[in-house]
Design a protein around this motif. Structure first.
Motif, PDB file in Angstrom:
ATOM      1  N   GLY A 327       0.840  -1.416  -0.148  1.00  0.00           N
ATOM      2  CA  GLY A 327       0.091   0.257   0.127  1.00  0.00           C
ATOM      3  C   GLY A 327       1.382   1.297  -0.240  1.00  0.00           C
ATOM      4  N   SER A 331      -1.146   3.710   5.159  1.00  0.00           N
ATOM      5  CA  SER A 331      -1.642   2.786   4.855  1.00  0.00           C
ATOM      6  C   SER A 331      -2.180   2.051   5.830  1.00  0.00           C
ATOM      7  CB  SER A 331      -1.760   2.811   3.183  1.00  0.00           C
ATOM      8  OG  SER A 331      -1.258   1.743   3.042  1.00  0.00           O
ATOM      9  N   LYS A 333       0.211  -0.213   6.862  1.00  0.00           N
ATOM     10  CA  LYS A 333       1.299  -1.006   6.584  1.00  0.00           C
ATOM     11  C   LYS A 333       1.791  -1.876   7.798  1.00  0.00           C
ATOM     12  CE  LYS A 333       3.725   0.267   2.737  1.00  0.00           C
ATOM     13  NZ  LYS A 333       2.985   1.588   2.786  1.00  0.00           N
ATOM     14  N   ASN A 424       0.291  -0.696  -5.352  1.00  0.00           N
ATOM     15  CA  ASN A 424      -1.550  -0.288  -5.052  1.00  0.00           C
ATOM     16  C   ASN A 424      -2.631  -1.604  -4.436  1.00  0.00           C
ATOM     17  OD1 ASN A 424      -1.339   2.667  -5.688  1.00  0.00           O
ATOM     18  ND2 ASN A 424      -0.841   2.078  -8.045  1.00  0.00           N
ATOM     19  N   SER A 425      -1.677  -2.996  -5.348  1.00  0.00           N
ATOM     20  CA  SER A 425      -3.168  -3.860  -5.104  1.00  0.00           C
ATOM     21  C   SER A 425      -1.920  -5.102  -5.143  1.00  0.00           C
ATOM     22  CB  SER A 425      -3.818  -4.296  -6.146  1.00  0.00           C
ATOM     23  OG  SER A 425      -3.063  -4.756  -7.384  1.00  0.00           O
ATOM     24  N   ALA A 452      -3.279  -6.092   0.764  1.00  0.00           N
ATOM     25  CA  ALA A 452      -2.887  -5.019   0.153  1.00  0.00           C
ATOM     26  C   ALA A 452      -4.232  -4.301   0.472  1.00  0.00           C
ATOM     27  CB  ALA A 452      -3.361  -4.483  -1.339  1.00  0.00           C
ATOM     28  N   GLN A 453      -3.358  -2.534   1.071  1.00  0.00           N
ATOM     29  CA  GLN A 453      -4.515  -2.034   2.249  1.00  0.00           C
ATOM     30  C   GLN A 453      -4.452  -0.213   2.294  1.00  0.00           C
ATOM     31  OE1 GLN A 453      -1.899  -3.819   5.927  1.00  0.00           O
ATOM     32  NE2 GLN A 453      -3.019  -1.679   6.170  1.00  0.00           N
ATOM     33  N   ARG A 454      -5.762   0.283   2.819  1.00  0.00           N
ATOM     34  CA  ARG A 454      -6.330   1.033   2.589  1.00  0.00           C
ATOM     35  C   ARG A 454      -6.477   1.925   3.753  1.00  0.00           C
ATOM     36  NH1 ARG A 454      -3.206   0.288  -1.589  1.00  0.00           N
ATOM     37  NH2 ARG A 454      -3.652   1.860  -4.084  1.00  0.00           N
TER      38      ARG A 454
END
Length: 567
Positions: A327, A331, A333, A424-425, A452-454
């Motif tokens: 990410g 974000s 991580k 991004n993913s 993957a995270q936001r």
């Protein structure tokens, strides 16, 4: 047994008045057994039940008066009854005295032991006043912060700063007066740091320009201007921050990195990671607030869907393999990784981490700070780890082929490896490793899961309101037809307890287990689109789908999901 009886009484009262549906009450009891928090806080934070509804229902059911703490003046709390140990232990706040009766704010009317102990310690008779859990937590934090020795700092605003003699600030040596603890500039910066902590900021920006100077906080992911001190003090403020960070104040031509430890009380301290950057009009200073308690939240507080949590926990239970968290910067991580490390941190395991920088300190984990100038790089640290009898290795970031190859080698030889990448993913993470030059068979055989995270802002539970959106627009946004039948979306409003209708943040995740079919695609040189299609066929939600689920649950708004997932 006593705790279970109290929980049963509370749940029975809430179920009887339909605040908690009877059909889900049993599941709530089962879920709560695994928690280490008060039952009412669990209902508010984990089950998204409105705190005001809980408080008003329990007040009627148990016959206690209900008080709204939003406008309560905490200065009315008598000095002699501000016992932090008792307040924290019982989640009970003494409010005010009437004669010899002390009125105590509580959210749990079954906790009569609290009233007895407060009565014994203060010598006053006690009366319970019902308040909602969220407002009570905020009031307790405010009262105890006011009592902390470290917070006894007089307010200084920008107008007062304007009166400082800035002639010496224009001199070559900015060290003049920089370390005098009673200097107005020192008090002002201390106040700024404490304000940032109170407001829950993650970053502070001190920014000089030609004709202005501004200070901004990043709160819940959004930068907000909080102050504009005189521009003539730009170099003095930078010098003070560099002194606190133990940096070279005479060096203004190159970036520098440092740390500050700020004591809030005898038991609580906050670390700041400090970075300076020379700009056209002076040194910009950015500070990241590092709170080690964020790693102790527990995996249930991070926002994983049940199936995503299960995949992560199963990967952590494996003796070998690689867990990648990806990410953009900010974000979450690091918190995700350290939550996993905290679960793994037992006496039987040897855990080593290589980080640049070390952000969260955890007892029982061997943390190595990367220092490229002295030759301590990610690859050299990893090679040393493999000679240190490790069970689990965490690499702060895979930046190059050499680091990737050593990490993958460790994952293939009986070690559990955790690391991050800036992609991004989940599918793009796999192709990123391939583009680095890692052989496809090594990627396919070593990577266990990718997360993957936001981070999205949580809606304030006290003021959010329903949002009515046409079904055609919901379908266009990506909701499935079966999702929109009984969906209720909410939008932010704003109140005294939140910032613009939001309070706190929640993770949005794409958690993908590398299956045999996905591994075959990697081996065959498939691109990220092919891998993403395979993940969809296997039932893994991408970031957008996970975000829409959070909106459908009322945790956040559709507008916020659009902001963080770029719909």
């Amino acid at each position: 047994m006593k705790g279970l009886h109290q929980q049963s009484s509370l749940l029975s009262a809430l179920t009887k008045r339909n605040v908690v549906e009877a059909s889900v009450a049993d599941n709530i009891s089962a879920d709560f057994i695994q928690q280490k928090k008060p039952f009412l806080r669990f209902l508010v934070e984990d089950k998204n039940i409105n705190a005001e509804d809980i408080a008003s229902t329990l007040a009627r059911s148990f016959g206690y008066p209900l008080l709204d703490l939003k406008n309560f003046d905490t200065s009315l709390v008598p000095d002699g009854v501000r016992n932090e140990k008792l307040i924290r232990k019982h989640n009970a706040l003494p409010l005010y005295l009437r004669g010899k009766v002390l009125f105590v704010a509580m959210s749990d009317p079954t906790n009569l032991d609290a009233l007895e102990e407060i009565q014994f310690n203060t010598g006053f008779s006690t009366e319970l006043v019902m308040v909602n859990e969220v407002a009570l937590a905020a009031a307790i934090d405010k009262v105890l912060e006011e009592d902390s020795d470290a917070l006894e700092i007089s307010d200084i605003d920008a107008e007062e700063l304007a009166g400082i003699d800035v002639q010496e600030d224009r001199q070559e040596d900015d060290n003049v007066g920089a370390d005098k603890e009673d200097a107005p500039i020192v008090v002002y910066i201390n106040k700024i740091l404490l304000d940032a902590i109170r407001k829950g900021a993650s970053d502070l920006h001190f920014e000089p320009y030609e004709k202005s100077y501004r200070i901004r906080f990043r709160i819940d992911g959004i930068l907000t201007e909080v102050a504009k001190p005189p521009v003539a003090l730009a170099s003095r403020m930078a010098a003070r921050l560099k002194v606190m960070s133990k940096l070279d104040i005479a060096e203004r031509r190159v970036p520098q990195d440092g740390r500050i430890k700020l004591a809030l009380s005898k038991k609580k301290s906050i670390d700041f990671r400090v970075s300076t950057l020379p700009t056209m009009w002076g040194e910009k200073v950015v500070m990241r607030i590092l709170d080690s308690s964020s790693a102790m939240l527990g995996i249930d507080m991070l926002g994983y869907a049940p199936e995503q949590k299960q995949i992560y926990m199963e990967a952590l239970a494996q003796p070998q393999g690689m867990i990648l968290v990806t990410g953009p910067t900010g974000s979450g991580k690091t918190v995700s990784l350290y939550t996993g490390l905290n679960i793994l941190n037992t006496q039987e395991r040897n855990i080593s981490t290589a980080e640049d920088p070390v952000e969260i300190n955890l007892e029982g984990i061997n943390q190595v700070q990367i220092n490229t100038r002295s030759g301590l790089t990610f690859p050299s640290a990893l090679r040393s780890f493999l000679r240190q009898d490790p069970d689990i290795v965490m690499v702060g970031e895979i930046r190059d082929l050499e680091t990737a190859e050593i990490a993958i080698k460790a994952a293939q030889t009986g070690h559990l490896v955790l690391s991050t990448l800036h992609t991004n993913s989940a599918p793009e993470t796999l192709t990123r490793l391939l583009n680095m030059g890692v052989p496809s068979y090594n990627v396919a055989s070593s990577v266990s899961i990718i997360i993957a995270q936001r981070l999205a802002r949580r809606l304030c539970l006290q003021c959010k309101t329903e949002e009515h959106i046409p079904e055609s627009e919901l379908l266009a946004q990506g909701f499935l037809p079966e999702q929109i039948k009984d969906i209720t979306l909410y939008q932010p409003v704003g109140c005294d307890l939140c910032t613009g209708g939001y309070k706190g943040r929640v993770g949005i995740y794409e958690v993908v287990r590398i299956s045999d079919k996905t591994a075959n695609l990697i081996m065959s040189g498939a691109n990220s689109l092919d891998i993403a299609a395979q993940c969809q066929r296997e039932g893994y939600n991408n970031l957008r789908q996970s975000g829409l689920e959070k909106a459908a649950l009322g945790v956040t708004s559709l507008a916020e999901i659009n902001r963080v997932t770029n719909a």
